[in-house]
Design an enzyme around this catalytic site. Sequence first.
Site, PDB file in Angstrom:
ATOM      1  N   SER A  62      64.356 -47.031  34.277  1.00 48.17           N
ATOM      2  CA  SER A  62      63.939 -46.494  35.579  1.00 48.17           C
ATOM      3  C   SER A  62      63.101 -47.499  36.365  1.00 48.17           C
ATOM      4  CB  SER A  62      63.193 -45.165  35.410  1.00 48.17           C
ATOM      5  OG  SER A  62      61.862 -45.393  35.069  1.00 48.17           O
ATOM      6  N   ASP A  88      67.457 -55.094  31.354  1.00 47.23           N
ATOM      7  CA  ASP A  88      67.423 -53.951  32.280  1.00 47.23           C
ATOM      8  C   ASP A  88      67.791 -54.375  33.701  1.00 47.23           C
ATOM      9  OD1 ASP A  88      66.391 -52.656  30.082  1.00 47.23           O
ATOM     10  OD2 ASP A  88      64.852 -51.577  31.202  1.00 47.23           O
TER      11      ASP A  88
HETATM   12  O1  PMV Z   1      63.230 -48.863  26.730  1.00 44.60           O
HETATM   13  P1  PMV Z   1      63.730 -49.827  27.728  1.00 44.60           P
HETATM   14  O2  PMV Z   1      64.778 -49.331  28.620  1.00 44.60           O
HETATM   15  O3  PMV Z   1      62.612 -50.470  28.476  1.00 44.60           O
HETATM   16  O4  PMV Z   1      64.475 -50.964  26.904  1.00 44.60           O
HETATM   17  C1  PMV Z   1      63.771 -51.926  26.224  1.00 44.60           C
HETATM   18  C2  PMV Z   1      64.712 -52.829  25.482  1.00 44.60           C
HETATM   19  C3  PMV Z   1      63.990 -53.773  24.546  1.00 44.60           C
HETATM   20  O5  PMV Z   1      65.002 -54.551  23.914  1.00 44.60           O
HETATM   21  C4  PMV Z   1      63.227 -53.009  23.499  1.00 44.60           C
HETATM   22  C5  PMV Z   1      63.023 -54.676  25.293  1.00 44.60           C
HETATM   23  C6  PMV Z   1      63.697 -55.690  26.200  1.00 44.60           C
HETATM   24  O6  PMV Z   1      62.981 -56.233  27.039  1.00 44.60           O
HETATM   25  O7  PMV Z   1      64.891 -55.982  26.041  1.00 44.60           O
END
Ligand code: PMV
Length: 309
Positions: free
Chosen positions: A104, A148
């Site tokens: 988000s 992301d």
């Molecule tokens: O939880 P989210 O959507 O912020 O995903 C984080 C993914 C991780 O691999 C844990 C951290 C990253 O920066 O890739």
Amino acid sequence: MAVTASAPGKVILFGEHAVVYGRPAIAAPVHGRRATAEVVPGEQGAGIYIVAADKGSSYPHTAADESLALAARLLLDAVHRRDTPPDLTVTVRSTIPIASGLGSGAAVSAALMRALAQAMGCPLPDDTLNALVYEVEKRHHGTPSGIDNTVVVYEQPVYFVKEAQPAPFTIGAPFTLAIADTGISSSTRTTVNAVRALYECAPAHWGRVFNKIASIAEAARAHIIAGRVGELGPLMNENHALLQTMTVSCPALDALVEAARAAGAPGAKLSGSGRGGNMIALADGADHAKLEAALREAGAVDVVFTRVE
Ligand code: PMV
């Protein structure tokens, strides 16, 4: 006249956490959950004024601790307007749950910057927008991998390796994921730091775990390209088991994973940083209504189906 722009949420299919250590990960946009930004002319001399509608808060682009204000400032720098900000009011809304692993933060930043840039008459190429959203993520989340921002900006499934150009990735046969929300919010920074603490105590061991996750992501990529959807379930289960050893699952996520498998999903795992947030289950081959009912029964506060294509 209003200018609007939007960006989708995202799910990580394989490779979260290991991706922070240079291993590959696979992620896809969630088109049914989006952040939108609407820009209208503002009061004269007010500069950019941000209305975060879901939070019920509003502030100028100069606000120190707000990530959307930071996004607006980075955009002004990119278009050389830091000293001459336009008078615009931007209202941001999102149907992506916050702090739940669905990206988000990156999506609201992307929507805001895209809409403001358009309203200022200088629309941003996706590569530039991606770099700017990554900058917001870095300043707000510590050491993000960049996955992301990449998925939400390009709105494409990606095979992602940190600091590499996102590789083109064709989906041999579309497939459907059920995404179920534990309703527990979880900080990415905290879970990433917890994994870092583990890694620093025993780098050789956790390096091997990350390598196993990398092999899973590589195998999954080959199956996805070839359209062998059925092969993805066992790989999701293996990836979840490794994430459990990394202490990033939690009882609520494990309950959803078990419920999905018992309801006929060929595979299920947590998605994102874990310790709350969302889990994903492969829904192909399962009865969707039965799967959704089982997930709600096991505690899901929301269930969405998304097609990866
Ligand atoms: O939880 P989210 O959507 O912020 O995903 C984080 C993914 C991780 O691999 C844990 C951290 C990253 O920066 O890739």
